[in-house]
Every structure is written in C-alpha cells, then in structure tokens.
Design a protein around this motif. Structure first.
Motif, PDB file in Angstrom:
ATOM      1  N   TYR A  26       0.810  -1.222   0.000  1.00  0.00           N
ATOM      2  CA  TYR A  26       0.000   0.000   0.000  1.00  0.00           C
ATOM      3  C   TYR A  26       0.850   1.283   0.000  1.00  0.00           C
ATOM      4  CZ  TYR A  26      -3.538  -3.481   1.256  1.00  0.00           C
ATOM      5  OH  TYR A  26      -4.344  -4.587   1.293  1.00  0.00           O
ATOM      6  N   GLY A  27       1.686   1.401  -1.018  1.00  0.00           N
ATOM      7  CA  GLY A  27       2.489   2.612  -1.189  1.00  0.00           C
ATOM      8  C   GLY A  27       3.537   2.806  -0.105  1.00  0.00           C
ATOM      9  N   GLY A  28       3.882   1.738   0.598  1.00  0.00           N
ATOM     10  CA  GLY A  28       4.926   1.839   1.624  1.00  0.00           C
ATOM     11  C   GLY A  28       4.369   1.739   3.038  1.00  0.00           C
ATOM     12  N   ALA A  29       3.045   1.742   3.169  1.00  0.00           N
ATOM     13  CA  ALA A  29       2.444   1.678   4.506  1.00  0.00           C
ATOM     14  C   ALA A  29       2.672   0.314   5.171  1.00  0.00           C
ATOM     15  CB  ALA A  29       0.954   1.976   4.435  1.00  0.00           C
ATOM     16  N   ASN A  30       2.784  -0.718   4.343  1.00  0.00           N
ATOM     17  CA  ASN A  30       2.986  -2.077   4.853  1.00  0.00           C
ATOM     18  C   ASN A  30       2.052  -2.399   6.016  1.00  0.00           C
ATOM     19  OD1 ASN A  30       5.199  -3.040   3.213  1.00  0.00           O
ATOM     20  ND2 ASN A  30       6.390  -1.432   4.204  1.00  0.00           N
ATOM     21  N   GLU A  31       0.793  -2.486   5.725  1.00  0.00           N
ATOM     22  CA  GLU A  31      -0.152  -2.742   6.808  1.00  0.00           C
ATOM     23  C   GLU A  31      -1.319  -3.595   6.313  1.00  0.00           C
ATOM     24  OE1 GLU A  31      -1.099   1.251   7.847  1.00  0.00           O
ATOM     25  OE2 GLU A  31      -2.500   1.518   6.175  1.00  0.00           O
ATOM     26  N   THR A  32      -2.183  -3.911   7.232  1.00  0.00           N
ATOM     27  CA  THR A  32      -3.377  -4.673   6.865  1.00  0.00           C
ATOM     28  C   THR A  32      -4.545  -3.691   6.733  1.00  0.00           C
ATOM     29  OG1 THR A  32      -2.609  -6.642   7.988  1.00  0.00           O
ATOM     30  CG2 THR A  32      -4.975  -6.479   7.639  1.00  0.00           C
ATOM     31  N   ARG A  33      -5.212  -3.774   5.593  1.00  0.00           N
ATOM     32  CA  ARG A  33      -6.374  -2.894   5.413  1.00  0.00           C
ATOM     33  C   ARG A  33      -7.607  -3.755   5.137  1.00  0.00           C
ATOM     34  NH1 ARG A  33      -3.779   2.097   1.793  1.00  0.00           N
ATOM     35  NH2 ARG A  33      -2.282   2.669   3.403  1.00  0.00           N
ATOM     36  N   THR A  34      -8.612  -3.554   5.913  1.00  0.00           N
ATOM     37  CA  THR A  34      -9.847  -4.310   5.674  1.00  0.00           C
ATOM     38  C   THR A  34     -10.897  -3.367   5.087  1.00  0.00           C
ATOM     39  OG1 THR A  34     -10.412  -3.931   7.966  1.00  0.00           O
ATOM     40  CG2 THR A  34      -9.553  -6.101   7.431  1.00  0.00           C
ATOM     41  N   ILE A  35     -11.706  -3.935   4.234  1.00  0.00           N
ATOM     42  CA  ILE A  35     -12.755  -3.138   3.611  1.00  0.00           C
ATOM     43  C   ILE A  35     -14.096  -3.814   3.883  1.00  0.00           C
ATOM     44  CG2 ILE A  35     -11.382  -2.049   1.789  1.00  0.00           C
ATOM     45  CD1 ILE A  35     -13.246  -4.901   0.585  1.00  0.00           C
ATOM     46  N   ASP A  36     -15.149  -3.070   3.769  1.00  0.00           N
ATOM     47  CA  ASP A  36     -16.479  -3.660   3.882  1.00  0.00           C
ATOM     48  C   ASP A  36     -16.865  -4.195   2.506  1.00  0.00           C
ATOM     49  OD1 ASP A  36     -19.197  -4.166   3.889  1.00  0.00           O
ATOM     50  OD2 ASP A  36     -19.668  -2.516   5.259  1.00  0.00           O
ATOM     51  N   ARG A  37     -16.910  -5.509   2.413  1.00  0.00           N
ATOM     52  CA  ARG A  37     -17.137  -6.127   1.097  1.00  0.00           C
ATOM     53  C   ARG A  37     -18.485  -5.753   0.502  1.00  0.00           C
ATOM     54  NH1 ARG A  37     -13.520 -11.091   0.799  1.00  0.00           N
ATOM     55  NH2 ARG A  37     -12.193 -10.698   2.576  1.00  0.00           N
ATOM     56  N   LYS A  38     -19.412  -5.404   1.329  1.00  0.00           N
ATOM     57  CA  LYS A  38     -20.745  -5.078   0.799  1.00  0.00           C
ATOM     58  C   LYS A  38     -20.795  -3.667   0.220  1.00  0.00           C
ATOM     59  CE  LYS A  38     -23.886  -7.911   3.573  1.00  0.00           C
ATOM     60  NZ  LYS A  38     -24.190  -8.941   2.586  1.00  0.00           N
ATOM     61  N   THR A  39     -20.023  -2.751   0.812  1.00  0.00           N
ATOM     62  CA  THR A  39     -20.198  -1.346   0.411  1.00  0.00           C
ATOM     63  C   THR A  39     -18.978  -0.720  -0.274  1.00  0.00           C
ATOM     64  OG1 THR A  39     -19.474  -0.655   2.608  1.00  0.00           O
ATOM     65  CG2 THR A  39     -21.862  -0.888   2.255  1.00  0.00           C
ATOM     66  N   TYR A  40     -17.758  -1.168   0.069  1.00  0.00           N
ATOM     67  CA  TYR A  40     -16.573  -0.415  -0.344  1.00  0.00           C
ATOM     68  C   TYR A  40     -16.482  -0.175  -1.858  1.00  0.00           C
ATOM     69  CZ  TYR A  40     -11.772   1.007  -1.158  1.00  0.00           C
ATOM     70  OH  TYR A  40     -10.667   1.691  -1.596  1.00  0.00           O
ATOM     71  N   TYR A  41     -16.689  -1.235  -2.633  1.00  0.00           N
ATOM     72  CA  TYR A  41     -16.475  -1.079  -4.085  1.00  0.00           C
ATOM     73  C   TYR A  41     -17.662  -0.426  -4.798  1.00  0.00           C
ATOM     74  CZ  TYR A  41     -12.486  -4.201  -3.437  1.00  0.00           C
ATOM     75  OH  TYR A  41     -11.313  -4.746  -3.035  1.00  0.00           O
ATOM     76  N   ASP A  42     -18.787  -0.301  -4.114  1.00  0.00           N
ATOM     77  CA  ASP A  42     -19.974   0.312  -4.725  1.00  0.00           C
ATOM     78  C   ASP A  42     -20.221  -0.327  -6.102  1.00  0.00           C
ATOM     79  OD1 ASP A  42     -22.011   1.953  -5.528  1.00  0.00           O
ATOM     80  OD2 ASP A  42     -20.745   3.708  -5.882  1.00  0.00           O
ATOM     81  N   TRP A  43     -20.424  -1.625  -6.061  1.00  0.00           N
ATOM     82  CA  TRP A  43     -20.477  -2.398  -7.314  1.00  0.00           C
ATOM     83  C   TRP A  43     -21.557  -1.932  -8.271  1.00  0.00           C
ATOM     84  CZ3 TRP A  43     -16.435  -4.611  -8.916  1.00  0.00           C
ATOM     85  CH2 TRP A  43     -15.546  -5.250  -8.048  1.00  0.00           C
ATOM     86  N   GLU A  44     -22.662  -1.443  -7.715  1.00  0.00           N
ATOM     87  CA  GLU A  44     -23.755  -1.097  -8.653  1.00  0.00           C
ATOM     88  C   GLU A  44     -23.307  -0.021  -9.636  1.00  0.00           C
ATOM     89  OE1 GLU A  44     -26.305   0.896  -5.124  1.00  0.00           O
ATOM     90  OE2 GLU A  44     -27.106   1.243  -7.108  1.00  0.00           O
ATOM     91  N   HIS A  45     -22.540   0.950  -9.138  1.00  0.00           N
ATOM     92  CA  HIS A  45     -22.073   2.002 -10.050  1.00  0.00           C
ATOM     93  C   HIS A  45     -20.959   1.494 -10.958  1.00  0.00           C
ATOM     94  CE1 HIS A  45     -24.293   4.555  -7.220  1.00  0.00           C
ATOM     95  NE2 HIS A  45     -24.448   5.336  -8.272  1.00  0.00           N
ATOM     96  N   THR A  46     -20.122   0.618 -10.426  1.00  0.00           N
ATOM     97  CA  THR A  46     -19.047   0.059 -11.255  1.00  0.00           C
ATOM     98  C   THR A  46     -19.657  -0.765 -12.399  1.00  0.00           C
ATOM     99  OG1 THR A  46     -17.565   0.023  -9.368  1.00  0.00           O
ATOM    100  CG2 THR A  46     -16.965  -1.370 -11.224  1.00  0.00           C
ATOM    101  N   PHE A  47     -20.649  -1.581 -12.075  1.00  0.00           N
ATOM    102  CA  PHE A  47     -21.286  -2.394 -13.120  1.00  0.00           C
ATOM    103  C   PHE A  47     -21.978  -1.506 -14.156  1.00  0.00           C
ATOM    104  CE2 PHE A  47     -21.985  -6.341 -10.204  1.00  0.00           C
ATOM    105  CZ  PHE A  47     -20.634  -6.571 -10.215  1.00  0.00           C
TER     106      PHE A  47
END
Ligand code: FUL
Length: 524
Positions: A226-247
């Motif tokens: 992650y650009g040098g942050a070297n960490e764990t990042r969790t996302i909300d699988r239901k909302t983060y990607y906003d799939w409806e708009h991506t689709f």
C-alpha cells in the motif's frame, strides 16, 4: 446430434427465427441495485425467449436467460491466462512491493497462448490485466507500477493490446481480469482508490475495442505494501467497491460485455476452484442473497437455486496446475488429460461453463507439459463425441403437444436448440422412446433443454431395453443447457427418457449417445 465435441457446446442455434425481444424479459438483478436499475436494464441485452404468440406454444418460465447468456453458454469452455510479476517471483499473491524491473519474459509469444487455447477447444481467453499485486500489463496512465517501467520492450510494451489483437486474429473472444484488491496502491481502502479503479476500467474498456467479459475477483487478503504503509487494510465487502455504479459504468462503456463476479449479474463463480458444479445445477439463483467476496455462500453458488430470481450462468474456474501462476516446481503436476476430461463432465456436462487457466512461464510461453495435456484432453473429447450412436434412430413419445409437428419427438435428434419435443401441460411422467436400428453399445448420454424457455426438469430417469427386458440405467435431477451422463458400457436397442418432475411443461431439445474413447481411462 453432431459428432464433434464442440457440438456439445456449440449447437448451431438459430435464435433469430421465432425468437426475439421478449416482453417477459428478465431483469438481471445486482445486489443492492437501486436507482440505477432503469439504466442498467435498458443496457442489458434483452431476454431471448420467444414471444410465445403462436398457438399451442409452451409458456416460458418467469426466469429465462438473456440472448447473450445463451450465446455465452454455447462456448462451453474458455481459458484464463494468469501472468504478471508473480511469474518471476514464484508467488501466487504478490505483496505489491515488487519492482517492475522483475517483469522480463525472454521469449514472450502471445500467439502461442492463443493457439494453445484454441487447440484445446477454448472459445474465449481472459487475461489478468492486473492481479492483487497491482502490477499492470498495460501502460496505465494512472500508475507507475506497470509494464512501462519494466524491461519488456524497453518499457514500450502493452501486453493487454497484444493479447486482444492475438485473440481477435485467431477468432477468440476476449476477457480481462482487473483485481479489485490492489496491494500496491497507496489509496487502497479509501474512496480515492475506487476512482483509480474505475479509471483503470475506463482505460481497459475504451482503448482496446470490444471486450467480451470482465472478471471481478472477490478475493481480498488484507495485508499489503500500500504505497509503503505495509499494513493490513480491511474493507467492507458489501459497500466499499460500490459495485452497482461500477457495473453500470462497465455496461455503459461496453454494452455487450458479460460481467463475472461471485454475484453475477451475467456469470457467477461456482464456489470452488476445482472446476466442478454440483451434479444437479440450476442456472437460476438469488443475486440479492450474494455478496462479492462474501464467505459461506460457496455451496449455494455450487448448486444454484431452483427458486432463484435471476438467471446467472455458473462458471467453473480451475487451473491446469496446482497454482494459478507458473511455478517451475509444478512442472510435474500438470493435470492429466483424464483429469481434465473428468472436470469437463463435471462442469460443461452439468449445465455450467468451464474456465481453465493456462499460466505462461518465465519465457512468456505456455509450458510444453501444459500444451501436451490440453491437446490430449481435446483429442479424447473429439474421439468420444465423434459419432452420435443415435444415428438412424426413430423417436416416439407418449404425448406431444397438441399433436403438432412443431413439438414432435423427432426434434430431439436435429441438433437444433430451437426445435424441441414438448408435451401438453401437466403431463407427468413424460416419456420419450428412442428406437435404434440395432443393438448398440454406449456409455455417455447427452440431454438438453431449450433453456431459452427457462430451466425446467427437476427429476428424470433413463431406461434401456435389451432383448425384451427394460431396466433403469440412470436416475438424475437437472438437465439445463446440457447434461452429460457417464454410465457403464451398456448395450441396448431402445432408450427411454422419463421426465418425472419439472417446474413447467416438459421440453427437450436434444439427446445423444456416445461410446467413450479408450484413452479416457476408468474415468469416474
Ligand atoms: C482467486 C485469486 O485470489 C487467485 O489468485 C486467482 O486469480 C483466482 C482465479 O481467483 O480469487
């Protein structure tokens, strides 16, 4: 029925005649779809069931495939190409901190990938344009982490461009995989990354002409560079990607594209990476109950749902090797032709589509062992399905709809999905008997439903007659677009298909019997 195994997946179906845009068109639902539904529905290719206006026509199910989905299913088998920096670091999931300088294939030949795929019977090839490590195989203007900073063609290369051109040259359809999870990007996990991700989609879906499939992977492991942050990042699988708009964006840029994800809308993951659908597999499923990247839905994805509200084709992904990327240590562990044949029966033969991965090695070539195994697999299928042993047979049925020629039992022999045997409504059991010119030996059976009217059969039986004695050879559940059944070598002069249960009037468009190639081995 034809002899060629391609015929199993490539019936010369004429969908133009009595078919057309249906007023029963099925809305392909995307989880969480709200105000964009109108736009999406307008963009999604219209459903393909016949208008049903002719007298006596069977009524389509409420849930039917789009015309594009029927065409897609006819491909039967397609291919995956996993190739990126992982190929050079010997990893499956790159961390995202790899130098682009590592990407340096010595003899890359995209035509060799495409020719290999084609010789194996694949009709489409999907390339990992960007895997989880974030390295881009095209010179994206939104990142430096790409092929433009690699030694490949002195930074002037564009592998997505080469890949698309080669697929087109060889008559294969083209798919692209763009990993949503990006372990390289500094903004991953923040809203800014979604802008980046969509910008990349825009590049891929506007710079290379028509793209036939886009593959959205649900995997997300958390930790990264992650650009040098070297960490764990969790996302909300239901909302983060906003799939409806991506689709919606994807369908706007490429109106005919097929979208794959765990939840469709056009194609869904089968729930394992072994290439198997459950024996009785439904092309209907409830998209609302699915989450892209969600856990615990694997069994549901693997079987589909007879009561599902969406038609989403099951796609069975599997690698020809243990890993998705090339590892020299796995050169001796390439799946055998017999294993691949077994997978074919458990995917294409169970009403799903098969996606086999062929990972290029560090030279940039598909390894000799993989090429050999894939070709031998194709030869076995060619041999098994070369001769349809129903040749010269006659067919009769206890009932055919309104005694109208259009629904005559002979229709199951003509290798055309648009012609089918249908019964009057509510006739159960429905029986169709094939009479062979003489006793013949077979061990493989193919049955098809005209799925443009929906998937109907829930329970069936196959009986055979030898001498004057009838016996049950096989009992099964679903049929769908195509069901391939393996039985012990059987001699018979009559074969009877008995449909015991269905969710609508019985309609069968194809039956074939075959004798398997000796090279198939013990088989199953
Ligand atoms: C998975 C990924 O994590 C694997 O690396 C591979 O790309 C496979 C097809 O999908 O989710």
């Amino acid at each position: 029925m034809t002899a060629n195994p391609d015929a199993l997946t490539q019936l010369p179906v004429n969908l133009s005649g009595d078919t057309g845009n249906s007023n029963k068109s099925t809305e392909m639902k995307i989880p969480g779809l709200t105000y964009l539904s109108a736009l999406l529905c307008a963009l999604i290719v219209s459903a393909c069931a016949p208008k049903g206006s002719a007298p006596h026509d069977i009524s389509p199910n409420k849930i039917i495939p789009t015309r594009a989905q029927v065409e897609y299913q006819k491909m039967g088998m397609i291919g995956f190409v996993h190739f990126t920096i992982n190929t050079f670091t010997d990893k499956e999931w790159g961390y995202g901190d790899e130098s682009p300088a590592l990407f340096n294939p010595s003899r890359l030949d995209v035509d060799q990938w495409v020719e290999t795929a084609k010789s194996g019977g694949m009709k489409e090839l999907i390339l990992t344009a960007k895997h989880h490590d974030g390295f881009c195989l095209w010179p994206s203007k939104y990142t430096e982490h790409s092929i433009k900073n690699s030694p490949y063609k002195n930074g002037q290369g564009d592998l997505v461009g080469e890949f698309v051109a080669s697929c087109r040259k060889h008559g294969l359809k083209v798919g692209l995989y763009l990993s949503p999870w990006d372990r390289n990007h500094r903004d991953y996990g923040k809203p800014e990354y979604i802008r980046y991700y969509r910008n990349q989609l825009r590049e891929l879906l506007t710079q290379y002409g028509e793209i036939n499939e886009i593959w959205f992977d649900g995997a997300n492991g958390g930790a990264g560079y992650y650009g040098g942050a070297n960490e764990t990042r969790t996302i909300d699988r239901k909302t983060y990607y906003d799939w409806e708009h991506t689709f919606a964006l994807v369908k706007t840029l490429q109106p005919r594209i097929m979208i794959f994800s765990d939840a469709g809308p056009d194609l869904h993951w089968i729930g394992n990476e072994k290439g198997f659908a459950e024996e009785n597999f439904w092309s209907t499923i409830d998209a609302d109950s699915l989450t892209i990247g969600g856990a615990g839905q694997e069994d549901y994805l693997n079987s589909g749902d007879p009561d599902g509200k969406n038609w989403i084709i099951g796609q069975c992904d599997v690698s020809i090797r243990p890993g998705w990327f090339y590892h020299q240590a796995e050169d001796g562990r390439v799946k055998s032709p017999q294993e691949l044949v077994d997978i074919y029966y458990k995917s294409v033969g169970r009403n799903a589509v098969l996606l086999v991965n062929l990972p290029p090695d560090r030279r940039g070539l598909i390894h000799e062992n993989d090429v050999r195994s894939l070709k031998a697999f194709r030869q076995i299928l060619d041999e098994t399905f070369r001769v349809d042993l129903l040749k010269g047979a006659s067919v009769s049925a206890g009932n055919f709809r309104a005694k109208h020629q259009k629904f005559s039992p002979e229709n199951v022999l003509d290798n055309n999905m648009d012609t089918y045997w249908a019964t009057d409504d509510n006739v159960f059991p429905a029986e169709l008997t094939v009479q062979l010119p003489e006793e013949r030996e077979f061990d493989r059976i193919l049955i098809r439903e005209p799925v443009q009217y929906g998937q109907r059969v829930r329970k069936f039986r196959i009986e055979v007659r030898r001498g004057n004695t009838w016996s049950t050879l096989y009992e099964g559940g679903t049929i769908g677009f195509g069901r391939l059944i393996r039985v012990r070598a059987t001699k018979a002069d009559r074969i009877r298909l008995v449909i015991l249960e269905a969710n609508n009037t019985v309609a069968i468009s194809g039956i074939g019997i075959f004798k398997s190639s000796n090279d198939e081995g013990a088989g199953f």
